[in-house]
Scaffold this motif. Structure first.
Motif, PDB file in Angstrom:
ATOM      1  N   TYR A 122      89.221  55.944  81.982  1.00 46.16           N
ATOM      2  CA  TYR A 122      90.676  55.857  81.918  1.00 46.16           C
ATOM      3  C   TYR A 122      91.292  57.233  81.696  1.00 46.16           C
ATOM      4  O   TYR A 122      92.375  57.533  82.200  1.00 46.16           O
ATOM      5  N   PHE A 123      90.591  58.064  80.924  1.00 46.51           N
ATOM      6  CA  PHE A 123      91.064  59.421  80.749  1.00 46.51           C
ATOM      7  C   PHE A 123      91.028  60.170  82.083  1.00 46.51           C
ATOM      8  O   PHE A 123      91.901  60.995  82.374  1.00 46.51           O
ATOM      9  N   ILE A 124      90.001  59.877  82.881  1.00 49.53           N
ATOM     10  CA  ILE A 124      89.899  60.499  84.202  1.00 49.53           C
ATOM     11  C   ILE A 124      91.064  60.055  85.082  1.00 49.53           C
ATOM     12  O   ILE A 124      91.651  60.854  85.819  1.00 49.53           O
TER      13      ILE A 124
ATOM     14  N   MET B 248      96.248  48.669  95.497  1.00 51.39           N
ATOM     15  CA  MET B 248      95.830  49.898  94.838  1.00 51.39           C
ATOM     16  C   MET B 248      95.134  49.601  93.514  1.00 51.39           C
ATOM     17  O   MET B 248      94.223  50.300  93.104  1.00 51.39           O
ATOM     18  N   LYS B 249      95.585  48.523  92.827  1.00 47.66           N
ATOM     19  CA  LYS B 249      95.010  48.167  91.549  1.00 47.66           C
ATOM     20  C   LYS B 249      93.517  47.871  91.684  1.00 47.66           C
ATOM     21  O   LYS B 249      92.696  48.328  90.887  1.00 47.66           O
ATOM     22  N   LYS B 250      93.154  47.077  92.714  1.00 47.38           N
ATOM     23  CA  LYS B 250      91.753  46.727  92.926  1.00 47.38           C
ATOM     24  C   LYS B 250      90.932  47.966  93.241  1.00 47.38           C
ATOM     25  O   LYS B 250      89.811  48.136  92.742  1.00 47.38           O
ATOM     26  N   THR B 251      91.492  48.838  94.072  1.00 46.53           N
ATOM     27  CA  THR B 251      90.791  50.068  94.435  1.00 46.53           C
ATOM     28  C   THR B 251      90.578  50.940  93.218  1.00 46.53           C
ATOM     29  O   THR B 251      89.490  51.477  92.983  1.00 46.53           O
ATOM     30  N   LEU B 252      91.652  51.093  92.410  1.00 41.21           N
ATOM     31  CA  LEU B 252      91.566  51.898  91.204  1.00 41.21           C
ATOM     32  C   LEU B 252      90.530  51.336  90.239  1.00 41.21           C
ATOM     33  O   LEU B 252      89.733  52.063  89.652  1.00 41.21           O
ATOM     34  N   TYR B 253      90.530  50.019  90.100  1.00 41.82           N
ATOM     35  CA  TYR B 253      89.580  49.366  89.189  1.00 41.82           C
ATOM     36  C   TYR B 253      88.143  49.581  89.662  1.00 41.82           C
ATOM     37  O   TYR B 253      87.247  49.837  88.863  1.00 41.82           O
ATOM     38  N   THR B 254      87.924  49.483  90.983  1.00 44.44           N
ATOM     39  CA  THR B 254      86.588  49.694  91.548  1.00 44.44           C
ATOM     40  C   THR B 254      86.113  51.122  91.317  1.00 44.44           C
ATOM     41  O   THR B 254      84.962  51.361  90.947  1.00 44.44           O
ATOM     42  N   VAL B 255      87.018  52.067  91.531  1.00 37.34           N
ATOM     43  CA  VAL B 255      86.674  53.477  91.321  1.00 37.34           C
ATOM     44  C   VAL B 255      86.294  53.735  89.873  1.00 37.34           C
ATOM     45  O   VAL B 255      85.301  54.403  89.572  1.00 37.34           O
ATOM     46  N   ILE B 256      87.082  53.180  88.953  1.00 38.75           N
ATOM     47  CA  ILE B 256      86.807  53.374  87.535  1.00 38.75           C
ATOM     48  C   ILE B 256      85.458  52.765  87.150  1.00 38.75           C
ATOM     49  O   ILE B 256      84.674  53.354  86.410  1.00 38.75           O
TER      50      ILE B 256
ATOM     51  N   VAL C 140     100.759  54.662  86.072  1.00 43.77           N
ATOM     52  CA  VAL C 140     100.944  54.223  84.688  1.00 43.77           C
ATOM     53  C   VAL C 140     100.925  52.696  84.598  1.00 43.77           C
ATOM     54  O   VAL C 140     100.261  52.123  83.719  1.00 43.77           O
ATOM     55  N   PHE C 141     101.629  52.026  85.523  1.00 43.66           N
ATOM     56  CA  PHE C 141     101.647  50.556  85.508  1.00 43.66           C
ATOM     57  C   PHE C 141     100.250  49.987  85.719  1.00 43.66           C
ATOM     58  O   PHE C 141      99.849  49.025  85.060  1.00 43.66           O
ATOM     59  N   ASP C 142      99.504  50.585  86.657  1.00 40.21           N
ATOM     60  CA  ASP C 142      98.149  50.107  86.917  1.00 40.21           C
ATOM     61  C   ASP C 142      97.235  50.372  85.729  1.00 40.21           C
ATOM     62  O   ASP C 142      96.374  49.560  85.388  1.00 40.21           O
ATOM     63  N   LEU C 143      97.431  51.518  85.098  1.00 42.90           N
ATOM     64  CA  LEU C 143      96.605  51.854  83.940  1.00 42.90           C
ATOM     65  C   LEU C 143      96.863  50.886  82.786  1.00 42.90           C
ATOM     66  O   LEU C 143      95.932  50.434  82.109  1.00 42.90           O
ATOM     67  N   ILE C 144      98.122  50.547  82.567  1.00 39.96           N
ATOM     68  CA  ILE C 144      98.476  49.568  81.530  1.00 39.96           C
ATOM     69  C   ILE C 144      97.827  48.222  81.830  1.00 39.96           C
ATOM     70  O   ILE C 144      97.291  47.554  80.931  1.00 39.96           O
ATOM     71  N   GLU C 145      97.877  47.826  83.110  1.00 40.29           N
ATOM     72  CA  GLU C 145      97.283  46.544  83.507  1.00 40.29           C
ATOM     73  C   GLU C 145      95.768  46.543  83.295  1.00 40.29           C
ATOM     74  O   GLU C 145      95.185  45.547  82.854  1.00 40.29           O
ATOM     75  N   LEU C 146      95.146  47.672  83.596  1.00 40.03           N
ATOM     76  CA  LEU C 146      93.703  47.768  83.419  1.00 40.03           C
ATOM     77  C   LEU C 146      93.320  47.715  81.944  1.00 40.03           C
ATOM     78  O   LEU C 146      92.340  47.077  81.557  1.00 40.03           O
ATOM     79  N   PHE C 147      94.075  48.377  81.093  1.00 44.77           N
ATOM     80  CA  PHE C 147      93.830  48.320  79.657  1.00 44.77           C
ATOM     81  C   PHE C 147      94.000  46.897  79.141  1.00 44.77           C
ATOM     82  O   PHE C 147      93.273  46.462  78.244  1.00 44.77           O
ATOM     83  N   ARG C 148      94.972  46.199  79.692  1.00 44.69           N
ATOM     84  CA  ARG C 148      95.248  44.829  79.238  1.00 44.69           C
ATOM     85  C   ARG C 148      94.147  43.864  79.644  1.00 44.69           C
ATOM     86  O   ARG C 148      93.816  42.933  78.910  1.00 44.69           O
ATOM     87  N   ARG C 149      93.564  44.091  80.808  1.00 45.62           N
ATOM     88  CA  ARG C 149      92.590  43.133  81.345  1.00 45.62           C
ATOM     89  C   ARG C 149      91.143  43.452  80.970  1.00 45.62           C
ATOM     90  O   ARG C 149      90.305  42.561  80.923  1.00 45.62           O
ATOM     91  N   ASP C 150      90.849  44.732  80.772  1.00 41.31           N
ATOM     92  CA  ASP C 150      89.456  45.115  80.526  1.00 41.31           C
ATOM     93  C   ASP C 150      89.123  44.912  79.049  1.00 41.31           C
ATOM     94  O   ASP C 150      89.639  45.612  78.191  1.00 41.31           O
ATOM     95  N   PRO C 151      88.227  43.993  78.727  1.00 37.98           N
ATOM     96  CA  PRO C 151      87.882  43.717  77.330  1.00 37.98           C
ATOM     97  C   PRO C 151      87.083  44.830  76.673  1.00 37.98           C
ATOM     98  O   PRO C 151      86.916  44.841  75.453  1.00 37.98           O
TER      99      PRO C 151
END
Length: 243
Positions: free
Chosen positions: A29-31, A1-9, A229-240
């Motif tokens: 991310y707000f979306i 799901m993380k990869k899918t979410l990241y692709t969508v964003i 929430v966990f995926d969003l935290i991970e995305l914030f952590r990884r996206d520079p």
């Protein structure tokens, strides 16, 4: 799901950049947060709608009919099975499962964060269930109980915790890079366990079917909310690009 979410964003971000010629790195991310809120609010609304019908004759008739049907299957072998699965959904059962999960995470997955996340999901479901039981204050069914119970009835703590904890494990398994057959088998086993724990509470005479439905809905709300929430935290952590 993380990869899918990241692709969508990323797709949304590209679209917005091309459309408005100015990229706001935080907007996608707000979306995502908005989508999570829609899902959670929708689930809460469904839970409230069910809760509002607890004292209606229509729901009482459904509860009685389903309970009578489930109880008609009572026999010594099924009783042993449902007592076993209901014990898995109790405190000692989760301690054992969490210990096994921690061992597997240390030995195979090398990811302690999954143990922490699963523990958080279970804790949220457990404590919120205690609060809901006190607030709604529904008595247990007035039929023979095959196991002892001390708390109130709605929503079912066993059903809520099972959906939240094992549902989250199903999500984690879906992300693992393992053989597809093994992945589907484990997801099926956990799904069957969730269903069995829910039915066991009706079979053992300690819950109305609507208690189980309410517990499943509330547990699923926690799964969706925590995963996002966990995926969003991970995305914030990884996206520079995110400040």
């Amino acid at each position: 799901m993380k990869k899918t979410l990241y692709t969508v964003i990323k797709s949304i971000r590209t679209f917005l950049s091309e459309k408005f010629h100015q990229e706001d790195s935080r907007l996608p991310y707000f979306i995502t947060v908005l989508v999570s809120l829609v899902i959670v609010v929708g689930g809460i609304n469904l839970f409230i709608e069910l809760t509002d019908t607890l004292k209606t004759d229509t729901l009482a008739s459904y509860d009685t009919a389903i309970t009578d049907y489930v109880l008609s299957f009572r026999n010594p072998m099924l009783t042993k099975y449902f007592v076993f699965v209901t014990d898995i959904g109790d405190v000692n059962g989760y301690l054992i499962v969490l210990s096994l999960f921690a061992f597997i995470s240390w030995l195979v997955l090398k990811q302690w964060k999954y143990v922490l996340q699963a523990t958080i999901v279970l804790a949220l479901a457990t404590f919120s269930n205690m609060a809901l039981k006190r607030f709604i204050d529904r008595a247990r069914p007035g039929i023979e109980h095959l196991v002892s119970v001390k708390t109130l009835s709605y929503p079912s703590g066993h059903a809520m915790s099972a959906m939240a904890f094992f549902g989250f494990l199903m999500y984690l398994i879906s992300k693992l890079d393992i053989h597809r057959v093994l992945k589907y088998f484990l997801i099926f086993i956990f799904g069957l366990l969730i269903l069995s724990i829910g039915i066991s509470r009706i079979y053992l005479g300690v819950h109305f079917p609507s208690d189980i439905a309410g517990g499943f809905i509330a547990g699923f709300i926690w799964v969706v909310f925590c995963v996002l929430v966990f995926d969003l935290i991970e995305l914030f952590r990884r996206d520079p690009n995110v400040n």
